[in-house]
Design a protein around this motif. Sequence first.
Motif, PDB file in Angstrom:
ATOM      1  N   ARG A 134       0.869  -1.172   0.000  1.00  0.00           N
ATOM      2  CA  ARG A 134       0.000   0.000   0.000  1.00  0.00           C
ATOM      3  C   ARG A 134       0.905   1.221   0.000  1.00  0.00           C
ATOM      4  O   ARG A 134       1.513   1.559   1.006  1.00  0.00           O
ATOM      5  CB  ARG A 134      -0.932  -0.015   1.220  1.00  0.00           C
ATOM      6  N   LEU A 135       0.996   1.903  -1.131  1.00  0.00           N
ATOM      7  CA  LEU A 135       1.996   2.959  -1.282  1.00  0.00           C
ATOM      8  C   LEU A 135       1.708   4.170  -0.409  1.00  0.00           C
ATOM      9  O   LEU A 135       2.635   4.916  -0.060  1.00  0.00           O
ATOM     10  CB  LEU A 135       2.119   3.365  -2.748  1.00  0.00           C
ATOM     11  N   SER A 136       0.453   4.395  -0.034  1.00  0.00           N
ATOM     12  CA  SER A 136       0.159   5.503   0.868  1.00  0.00           C
ATOM     13  C   SER A 136       0.793   5.288   2.242  1.00  0.00           C
ATOM     14  O   SER A 136       0.869   6.216   3.052  1.00  0.00           O
ATOM     15  CB  SER A 136      -1.351   5.686   1.017  1.00  0.00           C
ATOM     16  N   GLN A 137       1.266   4.078   2.498  1.00  0.00           N
ATOM     17  CA  GLN A 137       1.935   3.745   3.757  1.00  0.00           C
ATOM     18  C   GLN A 137       3.388   4.225   3.759  1.00  0.00           C
ATOM     19  O   GLN A 137       4.018   4.277   4.819  1.00  0.00           O
ATOM     20  CB  GLN A 137       1.868   2.224   3.948  1.00  0.00           C
ATOM     21  N   PHE A 138       3.908   4.557   2.571  1.00  0.00           N
ATOM     22  CA  PHE A 138       5.325   4.901   2.430  1.00  0.00           C
ATOM     23  C   PHE A 138       5.434   6.346   1.933  1.00  0.00           C
ATOM     24  O   PHE A 138       5.186   6.613   0.748  1.00  0.00           O
ATOM     25  CB  PHE A 138       6.001   3.942   1.447  1.00  0.00           C
ATOM     26  N   PRO A 139       5.799   7.293   2.802  1.00  0.00           N
ATOM     27  CA  PRO A 139       5.768   8.710   2.436  1.00  0.00           C
ATOM     28  C   PRO A 139       6.506   9.059   1.150  1.00  0.00           C
ATOM     29  O   PRO A 139       6.026   9.881   0.358  1.00  0.00           O
ATOM     30  CB  PRO A 139       6.404   9.392   3.653  1.00  0.00           C
ATOM     31  N   LEU A 140       7.665   8.438   0.906  1.00  0.00           N
ATOM     32  CA  LEU A 140       8.416   8.780  -0.304  1.00  0.00           C
ATOM     33  C   LEU A 140       7.687   8.358  -1.577  1.00  0.00           C
ATOM     34  O   LEU A 140       7.966   8.887  -2.660  1.00  0.00           O
ATOM     35  CB  LEU A 140       9.794   8.118  -0.268  1.00  0.00           C
ATOM     36  N   ASN A 141       6.767   7.412  -1.466  1.00  0.00           N
ATOM     37  CA  ASN A 141       6.066   6.893  -2.649  1.00  0.00           C
ATOM     38  C   ASN A 141       4.553   7.069  -2.537  1.00  0.00           C
ATOM     39  O   ASN A 141       3.793   6.362  -3.199  1.00  0.00           O
ATOM     40  CB  ASN A 141       6.429   5.415  -2.844  1.00  0.00           C
ATOM     41  N   ALA A 142       4.132   8.024  -1.740  1.00  0.00           N
ATOM     42  CA  ALA A 142       2.702   8.221  -1.502  1.00  0.00           C
ATOM     43  C   ALA A 142       1.954   8.640  -2.761  1.00  0.00           C
ATOM     44  O   ALA A 142       0.741   8.428  -2.866  1.00  0.00           O
ATOM     45  CB  ALA A 142       2.492   9.253  -0.405  1.00  0.00           C
ATOM     46  N   THR A 143       2.646   9.250  -3.734  1.00  0.00           N
ATOM     47  CA  THR A 143       1.991   9.632  -4.994  1.00  0.00           C
ATOM     48  C   THR A 143       2.592   8.901  -6.187  1.00  0.00           C
ATOM     49  O   THR A 143       2.410   9.309  -7.329  1.00  0.00           O
ATOM     50  CB  THR A 143       2.074  11.147  -5.219  1.00  0.00           C
ATOM     51  N   THR A 144       3.296   7.796  -5.937  1.00  0.00           N
ATOM     52  CA  THR A 144       3.859   6.993  -7.022  1.00  0.00           C
ATOM     53  C   THR A 144       2.762   6.135  -7.643  1.00  0.00           C
ATOM     54  O   THR A 144       2.035   5.442  -6.917  1.00  0.00           O
ATOM     55  CB  THR A 144       4.978   6.076  -6.495  1.00  0.00           C
TER      56      THR A 144
END
Length: 456
Positions: A134-144
């Motif tokens: 879940r990419l929203s869980q990872f700040p650096l990839n929140a909009t990847t």
Amino acid sequence: MTSTSTGPSARRRVLFVGAYERDNFGDLLFLLVSEQYLAEAGFEVVAAAPLAADMTELLDRKVGGFVPLLESERYDQVWTVGGEVGGTRVHTALWMSVPRATFRRYKAASPAEQTAMRARLIGGTDIESPYLPRLSQFPLNATTPSVLNSVGLAGIGGRDAADQEKLLRILREATAVSVRDQLSSDLLDRHGVEHRLVPDVVHTIRYTHPRPEGEEGSGAVLVQVARRMLANVGLDTFAQALATSEALAPYPIRLFAAGLAPNHDSLEDYEKIVEAVRRHDPDRDIAVLDASRRPWDLVDEIRRAHLWIGGSLHGRIVSSAYDVPRISFPKRKLDTYARTWDPHMPYGTTPESLDDDVRRALDPRTQERAAGTGERLARLADENIRAAVAEASRVTPDETAARRRTAAQLAAEEREARERREQQPEGPAPAAGLVSRLRPLAGAVRRRAGRLLGRV
């Protein structure tokens, strides 16, 4: 989209997440096949799995753990490529990948100790799924942008309501989702999740790894059987079916291991099958295939075969890609896939029906009905992955952020609805309105995808 690298000639990077940390033919093919398309589009592919592993022997590379990679680096896209990822739990991935002694310690630990062990093994944040970050869980990839391609998701239906909410949120956050079987598509329809139903990406090897001109076949029948099936039907029963099949008698039989990870195939079992077949028929030409474990070498073996028999989904898919006659043993995901895309060749084969199904698969009338399947499925899979690359490359960070906010809001609404149902078990289902709101959106997206792929 802003690249993670600097310099005018820098390539964009995409993180591939899958079961690339162990010896399983189909999972490794997902990586090798898909990265050809991303490389063509100008991406550098970084392979990742739930646990880091040195896969140099099979893949010429080391595979990183996706949690520390997502926590420490920004990517231009993140792809989950292939596999039955919907119902797979983190502890299942650990069981298939960590040493037996480590897993026994994990199973014996308290819930708090298990959480701590998972964090150590995975390398960071605890996760909801071993293959669906879940990419929203990872700040650096929140909009990847994220893509799920050729996945099986029907297993989500077997999870409890709380797990389903978490997994559906991940799917709704994704930029593009394509599933490979009707059961997965039906489940996503019920929950209003946008997706496309298309054949597995590995069918594209017909184009990306074509049959060499003038290549001669091996004349062999390749037979693959997993440990679980042997346990169910009995090794001697299986061996007797091979030994007594008159339709197989003219051909050398080579036992093919599709994967040596736990719960897959066993070379020790294969040697026992050879011994058992020779007890029934000392003259039967049977041996364990002496071949490299590298995925492309295994593909070449299937392409040259006279007939494929097995319980591996990707054994059937590779056979189909090269128009090799094929027979499949009973397995839910395999039966579902064959019914959806490749119904003319036998599937659901048992030891009792093996001889008849060999005759049917090699019958010219069956092969005529199946003609064109390899080309048709390769074209659809090729068009789909190209469309997914283009879609994920076009989407803006603002659009991705908005999608993820919506996914979070829907997850909260579903959680509240579930809690109300639990408090009032006899009342109406409050989530019905939510799903009805989502279904038109899912239908519109599929229709747009169908136009892209020339299917409607």
